[in-house]
Each structure stands twice: as structure tokens, then as C-alpha cells.
Design an enzyme around this catalytic site. Structure first.
Site, short mmCIF file in Angstrom:
data_model
loop_
_atom_site.label_atom_id
_atom_site.label_comp_id
_atom_site.label_asym_id
_atom_site.label_seq_id
_atom_site.Cartn_x
_atom_site.Cartn_y
_atom_site.Cartn_z
N GLU A 1 -0.51 -3.93 10.07
CA GLU A 1 -0.44 -4.93 8.99
C GLU A 1 0.93 -4.92 8.35
O GLU A 1 1.46 -5.98 7.97
CB GLU A 1 -1.52 -4.63 7.95
CG GLU A 1 -1.66 -5.67 6.84
CD GLU A 1 -0.75 -5.45 5.65
OE1 GLU A 1 -0.65 -6.36 4.80
OE2 GLU A 1 -0.12 -4.37 5.55
N GLU A 2 1.50 -3.73 8.21
CA GLU A 2 2.76 -3.59 7.48
C GLU A 2 3.95 -4.21 8.20
O GLU A 2 5.03 -4.35 7.62
CB GLU A 2 3.05 -2.11 7.18
CG GLU A 2 2.02 -1.43 6.30
CD GLU A 2 2.06 -1.89 4.85
OE1 GLU A 2 2.84 -2.81 4.54
OE2 GLU A 2 1.32 -1.32 4.02
N ASP B 1 -2.49 1.35 9.03
CA ASP B 1 -1.09 1.77 9.07
C ASP B 1 -0.51 1.87 7.67
O ASP B 1 -1.00 1.27 6.71
CB ASP B 1 -0.25 0.83 9.93
CG ASP B 1 -0.25 -0.61 9.43
OD1 ASP B 1 -1.33 -1.10 9.04
OD2 ASP B 1 0.82 -1.25 9.43
#
Length: 392
Positions: free
Chosen positions: A140-141, A78
Site C-alpha cells: 500500500e505504501e 507493509d
């Protein structure tokens, strides 16, 4: 069987960047492409999906998955949004200029994934004597969400790897320590009243300011404590209030106010200290004064994202190997957070090492230096030699 798909690292970077995998969107188109690419090389892969099936992690092994001591190459698929940013070119198309490749995710962190994928034929050549595992994650972000079920799957289904290499942008330096992150939303609910009758209302903004002031007091304390290791910049646990919203009009005592805040703690610090002290202050010092005027007053704090720090494990064989692959004499510490701490929490030795500069992450006109791509290619070449039993 169809011929194996072959991509140069540059071509693979361009392909991965072309997928808009902003965190609020699905990443399945990218995952399907990688599945097809790996399958063309005879490499099976497995998905670990989210609850509604709109996103997926992908895990694949080059070599014998049952062999212990493999190397995991880990990266998130992502990227952060481009809305509101002033880009000079299409964020999801690669532009080369002045020795740099521009595009969303070039540094953070599709280039690492792309180079690893482009090197699949070299990892497979001659049959690797040690497995290389590819671990691609989602979200992850927004809190390192996707990698958590994938780590659980790794623990359940395969021998413990020798080391995980998380390819976040570190300028190809080896990072063995980083800070943890905890983020929260705090909502204060008071009582609306005419602004001329402040003694009858409970101003949510006023009490939110008290809470924020307490956080700033804690921030000063953390700064004074410092960092015993002397490795981090800034050398202390940090606290930040990112946004605050409240009130409706100048002549109305505000009923509600909310603010988003975070702290980034040193890896050896107690990650629960700040939130515990904040909650105690809210419950014992602030809320009683609010409820003395309005019994229905509330202070509610909800966790948004939590990800542990990465602690240095000096002398770990996995770290020593990665330093040899990267030709580094020492390891670094950084203040940004990655998925590495979650792997370490699962008792898997982990370091961060990837191409690109973290200073370019999340910015408009994000780029990666071509020299960083070349350095990562050299790293992957050494890794291919190592897993094939050749000297490095």
C-alpha cells in the site's frame, strides 16, 4: 486438531509489529503466521500473490462466504522504512510508555489488523449470521499495488459486501471522503557543453525549472479554485515537487535533470487534468525551444503511483452501520490517500475507520495511544454483536 491460538489485542499488535514488512521486503512471514493463526480456529484463507511470489495478500472469511452483505475489514501489512530515522527503541519491538505503544506500524496500521485478528474467536462465537471478511494487502505504501488483484478476486468470487472498513488511522472517526494521489517522474535530457558556450548547449536544469514553475502556476490555480464541499484541509487540490537531481559540475551545461512530483486531487476533480496540461505545456511550449538547439532533446514523464480519491456517499447503509459501530454522528474528510478509493471504484461501499493518529504515521518513534486501542476493541465488540444478530 491443535488448540486454537489465543492472543490479546496487545499480544497480537506486538506479534505483527515484530515482522519487518517494510515495502521493499517480503511480507510472507507475517502472512504465514496469520494463516496458521486462522487455521487454528478452523478458518481457511487464500493468498493472492505478486508476480514473483515474494509478497502476498491474504483473504479469509469468518462465516459463510456465499452470504451476501458481509463486512470487510481491510488493512495493509507493509510499513515505511525506518532507515535514517532516529528511533529511541527497536522499531520492530513494542515499548509501552506514558499510555502509548511505540513501534513501526502501531498507528499505520498494524494495530487495526491485530485487533481484528484477536477478535476472531468472538466473531466466530455462536456462528456469525453475517460473514466478516479479512482482507490483508501488500505494498500500500508504494502505490496501493497489492490490493488491486485482491479486489478483482473479491468481485469474481463472492457476493457484494455491505461495506468495506479500511482501518487506516482516523482516531476511530468515520471517514467517507479523501483525496486521490497521482505521482510522476519527469526526466529532462538536454545537451552537455562548456558553460561558457550556453548558446550551444541545452541546459536540462534550466528547462526542468520551467516545468516546475508551470506546476507551481497550476498549484496556485488549484488553490484559487478551492473546495466546494468545504470539508478538506487544505481546501484544494495540492501539487508538490519532492526531489530534483541534475548536473555534474559548475562549468558544464547539464545534460540531464529529473524531478519527482505529485498532486493530491479532490475526489470530485478530474484526476487527469493536471498531468494532461503539464504534458501539453512540455510538448508544445518547452520541447520545441530545446530541439531548436538540439533535436535529440527529450522530456519524459512516467507515472509512479496512482490511487483514486474516496467520494462521500451520504446515506449509504454501510456507512450508516459503521457510524453506529463507531458511535459517530457525522463523517469526516481527510487529505491522505488510502485503498478505500479502489474498493469504491469497484462499486463496493467503503469508509475509513481505524485506531491511531495519521500524524504519527511514517515518523520515528511512531506510537498509538492505549485509549485508541481500547476504542477499537469496543468497535470490534459491537461488530461481533452485530454479525451475531445481537443488538448494538
Amino acid at each position: 486438531m491443535a488448540s486454537p491460538q489465543i492472543f490479546t489485542p496487545r499480544e497480537m499488535i506486538e506479534k505483527l509489529v515484530s515482522f519487518d514488512t517494510t515495502s521493499h521486503l517480503s511480507n510472507l512471514a507475517l502472512i504465514e503466521f496469520v494463516e496458521s493463526y486462522l487455521a487454528s480456529h478452523g478458518v481457511p484463507s487464500r493468498r493472492v500473490t505478486n508476480e514473483d511470489g515474494t509478497k502476498a495478500n491474504l483473504f479469509a472469511t469468518l462465516g459463510d462466504e456465499t452470504e451476501p452483505g458481509g463486512i470487510v475489514l481491510s488493512g495493509h501489512t507493509d510499513v515505511v522504512p525506518v532507515e535514517g530515522q532516529d528511533w529511541s527503541s527497536d522499531p520492530f519491538g513494542i515499548v509501552e510508555k506514558d499510555g502509548r505503544l511505540f513501534g513501526r506500524g502501531t498507528s499505520d496500521m498494524k494495530s487495526f489488523i491485530a485487533i481484528a485478528l484477536a477478535y476472531v474467536p468472538k466473531f466466530l462465537k455462536g456462528g456469525p449470521k453475517m460473514p466478516v471478511h479479512l482482507a490483508l494487502s501488500y505494498d500500500e505504501e508504494v502505490g496501493c499495488l497489492g490490493v488491486r488483484p485482491m479486489i478483482e478476486s473479491i468481485i469474481r468470487t463472492m457476493p457484494r459486501p455491505q461495506v468495506v472498513i479500511v482501518g487506516e488511522p482516523s482516531s476511530m472517526k468515520v471517514v467517507n471522503a479523501h483525496k486521490g494521489i497521482q505521482s510522476y517522474t519527469t526526466k529532462v535530457t538536454g545537451l552537455e557543453f562548456h558553460s561558457s558556450q550556453t548558446h550551444l548547449g541545452v541546459s536540462a536544469i534550466q528547462y526542468a525549472v520551467e516545468l516546475i514553475s508551470f506546476l507551481m502556476t497550476l498549484a496556485t490555480e488549484m488553490r484559487e479554485r478551492g473546495d466546494a464541499s468545504g470539508r478538506f484541509s487544505p481546501p484544494y487540490t495540492t501539487i508538490n515537487v519532492g526531489t530534483i537531481r541534475g548536473g555534474t559540475a559548475l562549468n558544464i551545461i547539464p545534460k540531464s535533470c529529473s524531478f519527482l512530483w505529485e498532486y493530491r486531487s479532490l475526489p470530485d476533480a478530474d484526476p487527469s487534468e493536471i498531468i494532461s496540461r503539464f504534458n501539453a505545456y512540455a510538448e508544445e511550449e518547452v520541447l520545441p525551444r530545446m530541439r531548436a538547439v538540439f533535436p535529440g532533446a527529450k522530456i519524459e514523464t512516467v507515472a509512479r503511483a496512482q490511487s483514486p480519491g474516496l467520494a462521500a456517499l451520504d446515506g449509504d447503509p454501510g456507512e450508516t452501520l459503521v457510524m453506529k459501530l463507531a458511535q459517530c454522528n457525522s463523517a469526516e474528510a481527510v487529505s491522505y490517500n488510502t485503498e478505500a478509493g479502489l474498493f469504491q471504484l469497484a462499486d463496493i461501499p467503503t469508509v475509513v475507520c481505524g485506531p491511531g493518529d495519521i500524524a504519527q504515521a511514517h515518523k520515528p518513534d511512531e506510537f498509538i495511544e492505549l485509549s485508541q486501542i481500547a476504542e477499537c476493541e469496543t468497535f470490534m465488540g459491537r461488530l461481533a454483536d452485530f454479525v451475531s444478530g445481537r443488538p448494538i
